[in-house]
Design a protein around this motif. Structure first.
Motif, mmCIF file in Angstrom:
data_model
loop_
_atom_site.group_PDB
_atom_site.id
_atom_site.type_symbol
_atom_site.label_atom_id
_atom_site.label_comp_id
_atom_site.label_asym_id
_atom_site.label_seq_id
_atom_site.Cartn_x
_atom_site.Cartn_y
_atom_site.Cartn_z
ATOM 1 N N TYR A 95 131.497 -49.555 -20.972
ATOM 2 C CA TYR A 95 130.247 -48.955 -20.510
ATOM 3 C C TYR A 95 128.959 -49.550 -21.057
ATOM 4 C CZ TYR A 95 133.428 -45.478 -18.711
ATOM 5 O OH TYR A 95 134.442 -44.867 -18.032
ATOM 6 N N ALA A 96 129.017 -50.390 -22.083
ATOM 7 C CA ALA A 96 127.766 -50.872 -22.674
ATOM 8 C C ALA A 96 127.607 -52.386 -22.627
ATOM 9 C CB ALA A 96 127.649 -50.391 -24.122
ATOM 10 N N ALA A 97 128.676 -53.129 -22.750
ATOM 11 C CA ALA A 97 128.571 -54.591 -22.796
ATOM 12 C C ALA A 97 128.324 -55.151 -21.396
ATOM 13 C CB ALA A 97 129.855 -55.193 -23.375
ATOM 14 N N ILE B 103 141.168 -37.718 -27.765
ATOM 15 C CA ILE B 103 140.664 -36.784 -26.749
ATOM 16 C C ILE B 103 139.209 -37.106 -26.429
ATOM 17 C CG2 ILE B 103 140.073 -34.365 -26.308
ATOM 18 C CD1 ILE B 103 142.640 -33.626 -27.926
ATOM 19 N N ASN B 104 138.422 -37.448 -27.445
ATOM 20 C CA ASN B 104 137.029 -37.836 -27.250
ATOM 21 C C ASN B 104 136.951 -39.067 -26.340
ATOM 22 O OD1 ASN B 104 134.493 -39.158 -27.609
ATOM 23 N ND2 ASN B 104 134.182 -38.097 -29.523
ATOM 24 N N TYR B 105 137.794 -40.042 -26.600
ATOM 25 C CA TYR B 105 137.831 -41.271 -25.785
ATOM 26 C C TYR B 105 138.023 -40.895 -24.312
ATOM 27 C CZ TYR B 105 139.069 -46.197 -24.853
ATOM 28 O OH TYR B 105 139.096 -47.484 -24.404
ATOM 29 N N LEU B 106 139.086 -40.146 -24.059
ATOM 30 C CA LEU B 106 139.381 -39.761 -22.677
ATOM 31 C C LEU B 106 138.285 -38.892 -22.069
ATOM 32 C CD1 LEU B 106 143.187 -38.937 -22.578
ATOM 33 C CD2 LEU B 106 141.987 -40.757 -21.375
ATOM 34 N N SER B 107 137.750 -37.968 -22.843
ATOM 35 C CA SER B 107 136.704 -37.084 -22.324
ATOM 36 C C SER B 107 135.487 -37.873 -21.880
ATOM 37 C CB SER B 107 136.298 -36.058 -23.387
ATOM 38 O OG SER B 107 137.372 -35.218 -23.688
ATOM 39 N N ASN B 108 135.100 -38.865 -22.663
ATOM 40 C CA ASN B 108 133.968 -39.707 -22.270
ATOM 41 C C ASN B 108 134.246 -40.425 -20.955
ATOM 42 O OD1 ASN B 108 131.560 -40.001 -24.260
ATOM 43 N ND2 ASN B 108 133.364 -39.687 -25.542
ATOM 44 N N VAL B 109 135.438 -40.966 -20.818
ATOM 45 C CA VAL B 109 135.788 -41.656 -19.572
ATOM 46 C C VAL B 109 135.774 -40.668 -18.409
ATOM 47 C CG1 VAL B 109 137.618 -42.894 -18.336
ATOM 48 C CG2 VAL B 109 137.111 -43.471 -20.729
ATOM 49 N N TYR B 110 136.371 -39.510 -18.591
ATOM 50 C CA TYR B 110 136.411 -38.512 -17.517
ATOM 51 C C TYR B 110 134.994 -38.117 -17.096
ATOM 52 C CZ TYR B 110 141.414 -37.468 -17.257
ATOM 53 O OH TYR B 110 142.760 -37.523 -17.016
ATOM 54 N N ILE B 111 134.116 -37.891 -18.062
ATOM 55 C CA ILE B 111 132.730 -37.501 -17.741
ATOM 56 C C ILE B 111 132.008 -38.632 -17.019
ATOM 57 C CG2 ILE B 111 130.470 -36.998 -18.768
ATOM 58 C CD1 ILE B 111 132.086 -35.401 -20.946
ATOM 59 N N LEU B 112 132.116 -39.851 -17.540
ATOM 60 C CA LEU B 112 131.382 -40.983 -16.970
ATOM 61 C C LEU B 112 131.908 -41.413 -15.607
ATOM 62 C CD1 LEU B 112 130.947 -42.912 -20.292
ATOM 63 C CD2 LEU B 112 129.099 -41.921 -18.916
ATOM 64 N N GLU B 113 133.183 -41.171 -15.360
ATOM 65 C CA GLU B 113 133.781 -41.545 -14.079
ATOM 66 C C GLU B 113 133.845 -40.368 -13.104
ATOM 67 O OE1 GLU B 113 134.398 -44.672 -13.304
ATOM 68 O OE2 GLU B 113 133.889 -45.346 -15.332
ATOM 69 N N ASP B 114 133.242 -39.246 -13.487
ATOM 70 C CA ASP B 114 133.240 -38.032 -12.663
ATOM 71 C C ASP B 114 134.650 -37.602 -12.246
ATOM 72 O OD1 ASP B 114 130.442 -37.657 -12.709
ATOM 73 O OD2 ASP B 114 130.211 -39.202 -11.177
ATOM 74 N N ILE B 115 135.559 -37.643 -13.216
ATOM 75 C CA ILE B 115 136.934 -37.199 -12.998
ATOM 76 C C ILE B 115 137.002 -35.719 -13.364
ATOM 77 C CG2 ILE B 115 139.354 -37.519 -13.705
ATOM 78 C CD1 ILE B 115 138.581 -40.435 -14.432
ATOM 79 N N ASP B 116 137.777 -34.968 -12.625
ATOM 80 C CA ASP B 116 137.945 -33.543 -12.872
ATOM 81 C C ASP B 116 138.309 -33.299 -14.336
ATOM 82 O OD1 ASP B 116 138.485 -30.793 -12.668
ATOM 83 O OD2 ASP B 116 140.527 -31.154 -11.941
#
Length: 185
Positions: free
Chosen positions: A64-66, A155-168
């Motif tokens: 998400y940043a590079a 869990i933090n790793y996955l949560s960030n991906v879910y939020i940024l990718e608009d996954i349920d």
């Protein structure tokens, strides 16, 4: 692990593929921590915790940043076995990139590095605290803390991906409830 794999099929870009490999690395490291704690090797488990922190920050950074130039530069350096820079700097860049996408996501990774740097470095580099974990009997809370910290990082790793990718987010909520229940038990 299953939640991460279930969405990996949609990965299209090189940076997201690398982010997924960092997730796999993170999952493997957390599994290693579990095994080490089960076998009462707390110093080794604490040493792995730094690698879990690095995997979370680096994986999300590449995803998400590079930008493409930075991604290729770091990949080229890594392939040559060279150091690629500070996790602290990547955490700051990651926070800046995430806050542009979602305002509420600012500051979490610099805070993570700040909160964990002293004890993960001490434990990871064979200091007095790390050595004491193998020679002094500790309460079960010490082992629980490293297990909980590493699990929450994943869990933090996955949560960030879910939020940024608009996954349920409902599977993440269920996972957190399961984690909270395990904590109670």
């Amino acid at each position: 692990m299953d939640l991460g794999h279930s969405h990996a099929k949609s990965v299209q870009t090189k940076s997201h593929q690398l982010m997924y490999f960092y997730f796999v690395r993170c999952a493997g490291l957390v599994s290693g921590v579990v095994v080490l704690v089960e076998h009462k090797h707390l110093s080794a488990a604490f040493a792995l915790q730094k690698s879990v922190v690095d995997a979370v920050i680096n994986g999300l950074y590449f995803g998400y940043a590079a930008d493409e130039v930075e991604f290729n530069r770091i990949l080229s350096m890594k392939m040559k076995g060279k150091e690629t820079g500070s996790v602290r700097k990547r955490a700051a860049k990651l926070d800046a990139a995430l806050s542009k996408r979602k305002k509420f996501m600012s500051g979490q990774f610099v805070e993570l590095v700040t909160k964990t740097e002293e004890y993960v470095n001490e434990f990871a580099h064979g200091g007095v605290l790390s050595t004491s974990l193998d020679i002094i009997e500790h309460s079960p809370q010490v082992a629980y803390k490293v297990l909980a910290d590493c699990t929450l990082l994943m869990i933090n790793y996955l949560s960030n991906v879910y939020i940024l990718e608009d996954i349920d987010l409902s599977p993440m909520k269920a996972l957190m409830e399961e984690f909270q229940q395990a904590k109670v038990n």
